[in-house]
Design a protein around this motif. Sequence first.
Motif, short mmCIF file in Angstrom:
data_model
loop_
_atom_site.label_atom_id
_atom_site.label_comp_id
_atom_site.label_asym_id
_atom_site.label_seq_id
_atom_site.Cartn_x
_atom_site.Cartn_y
_atom_site.Cartn_z
N LYS A 1 -8.96 -14.05 -0.40
CA LYS A 1 -8.24 -14.90 -1.35
C LYS A 1 -8.83 -14.85 -2.76
N THR A 2 -10.02 -14.32 -2.88
CA THR A 2 -10.64 -14.17 -4.20
C THR A 2 -10.10 -12.95 -4.96
N THR A 3 -9.28 -12.13 -4.29
CA THR A 3 -8.73 -10.94 -4.94
C THR A 3 -7.62 -11.34 -5.90
N LEU A 4 -7.73 -10.95 -7.17
CA LEU A 4 -6.65 -11.14 -8.12
C LEU A 4 -5.54 -10.17 -7.78
N ALA A 5 -4.28 -10.64 -7.82
CA ALA A 5 -3.16 -9.78 -7.45
C ALA A 5 -1.95 -10.12 -8.31
N PHE A 6 -1.41 -9.12 -9.00
CA PHE A 6 -0.21 -9.34 -9.81
C PHE A 6 0.49 -8.02 -10.08
N ASP A 7 1.77 -8.12 -10.47
CA ASP A 7 2.60 -6.96 -10.77
C ASP A 7 2.65 -6.69 -12.27
N VAL A 8 2.97 -5.46 -12.62
CA VAL A 8 3.26 -5.06 -14.00
C VAL A 8 4.58 -4.31 -13.98
N ASN A 9 5.52 -4.73 -14.82
CA ASN A 9 6.84 -4.10 -14.88
C ASN A 9 6.82 -3.01 -15.94
N LEU A 10 6.49 -1.80 -15.53
CA LEU A 10 6.50 -0.63 -16.41
C LEU A 10 6.96 0.58 -15.61
N GLY A 11 7.52 1.55 -16.32
CA GLY A 11 8.02 2.75 -15.67
C GLY A 11 7.09 3.93 -15.85
N CYS A 12 7.55 4.93 -16.57
CA CYS A 12 6.87 6.22 -16.60
C CYS A 12 5.54 6.21 -17.34
N SER A 13 5.28 5.21 -18.14
CA SER A 13 3.96 5.05 -18.76
C SER A 13 3.03 4.19 -17.91
N GLY A 14 3.53 3.70 -16.78
CA GLY A 14 2.85 2.65 -16.04
C GLY A 14 1.50 3.01 -15.48
N PHE A 15 1.30 4.28 -15.09
CA PHE A 15 0.00 4.65 -14.55
C PHE A 15 -1.09 4.53 -15.61
N ILE A 16 -0.82 4.98 -16.83
CA ILE A 16 -1.83 4.90 -17.89
C ILE A 16 -2.11 3.45 -18.26
N TYR A 17 -1.08 2.65 -18.44
CA TYR A 17 -1.27 1.23 -18.74
C TYR A 17 -2.01 0.54 -17.60
N GLY A 18 -1.62 0.84 -16.37
CA GLY A 18 -2.26 0.20 -15.23
C GLY A 18 -3.72 0.58 -15.11
N PHE B 1 -0.03 -3.94 -8.97
CA PHE B 1 1.08 -3.10 -8.52
C PHE B 1 2.00 -2.89 -9.72
N VAL B 2 2.09 -1.65 -10.18
CA VAL B 2 2.97 -1.31 -11.30
C VAL B 2 4.27 -0.77 -10.72
N THR B 3 5.36 -1.52 -10.90
CA THR B 3 6.64 -1.09 -10.34
C THR B 3 7.79 -1.76 -11.08
N GLN B 4 8.91 -1.07 -11.14
CA GLN B 4 10.16 -1.64 -11.64
C GLN B 4 11.14 -1.91 -10.51
N THR B 5 10.70 -1.68 -9.27
CA THR B 5 11.56 -1.91 -8.11
C THR B 5 10.82 -2.72 -7.06
N PRO B 6 10.47 -3.97 -7.38
CA PRO B 6 9.78 -4.82 -6.40
C PRO B 6 10.71 -5.20 -5.26
N ASP B 7 10.13 -5.62 -4.15
CA ASP B 7 10.95 -6.04 -3.01
C ASP B 7 11.82 -7.24 -3.36
N TYR B 8 11.27 -8.16 -4.13
CA TYR B 8 11.97 -9.40 -4.45
C TYR B 8 11.78 -9.73 -5.94
N PRO B 9 12.71 -10.51 -6.53
CA PRO B 9 12.45 -11.00 -7.89
C PRO B 9 11.15 -11.80 -7.96
N LEU B 10 10.88 -12.52 -6.90
CA LEU B 10 9.59 -13.20 -6.73
C LEU B 10 9.43 -13.53 -5.26
#
Length: 349
Positions: free
Chosen positions: A106-123, A82-91
Amino acid sequence: MTTTSVKNISIIGIVSVLPEIELANIDQTCVTDIEKVIASTGIHSRRVVGPQQTALDLGNFACQQLLAELAWDINDVALIVFVTQTPDYPLPGNAVLLQNKLNLPKTTLAFDVNLGCSGFIYGFWLVSQLLNGLKGSKALLVVGDTTSQQYSDSNRSVSSLFGDAVSAIAIEKTPSTDEITFNFGSDGSGAPYLIQPNNGARNPGISPELFMDGTQVFVFTLREIPKSIMQCVEQKGWRLADIDYCIMHQANEMMLKRLAKKLGLNTDQVIISMKNIGNTSSASIPLALCLSLSEQLTTRSCKLILSGFGVGWSWGSAAMTSSPLRVCQLIDLASDNNLYFPFKQLKTL
């Protein structure tokens, strides 16, 4: 700048979600000469979330629709980012919460990336690289922000520009698929010119107030993005005349037209689609695909240049030949709210 590539990866589906509230820029009384601002940016109105609506809410809905359209077995999803700069919570991050909402294993890897307008390409690059190293064959990339919650209505520099949206992108391993070329760059000296400095560890307890120096953003974009796109195209072995469409971050119309002119792209190649939605941060590229190119992307292969740029400074471009997508869908909650997204039934953590 760094140029790299990935093999055996394809985007197979996109679902983008627009919130139901539309704000007309002509009503922005805090902005002097609003008519001139509208004419230069090309943004006539923006879509924003309502109270207690978040990027996670929109992302959950987009993913539910995408998984249903693709008829994926959720046990095959190896990764969600999930690439976002506006998460629901700090954690915890949005990705872990979304993994639970979607009942992914539970085998699914899941984590956030803090990026804005370049975020789709990085993600896109990050998910592609990780997926190639995992046993599973499927991944979800979710991108988007509720930027309207990061500034006050009286903020003259940004209140007529930024809207809210989230896109969910289905990515699969696909052997023998055409190689995707990426180009990336970062320049942290630009941080003071596009920043939300409040309510973090540095300035806790202060209401968010996004700041943007539009002139500096414009100068950075014209300096770095044409070079990034050209390096990407050259590494791919293409000429600009070869591409079907160039989809850049939908910041404002004047900027995109200046970039197109500097690159020598014609008007048929360049997609501009922010008129009634605004600048939607990391969701803007996949949202533009759904808004403007759904028919083309679902019926034939297309040579695409994608380029995102902004806060950081951070930028990334990609050159790829897309295979026909199985789904490329825009869901507009202004017209489909009751059918698709009963906000009142949402439950928080």
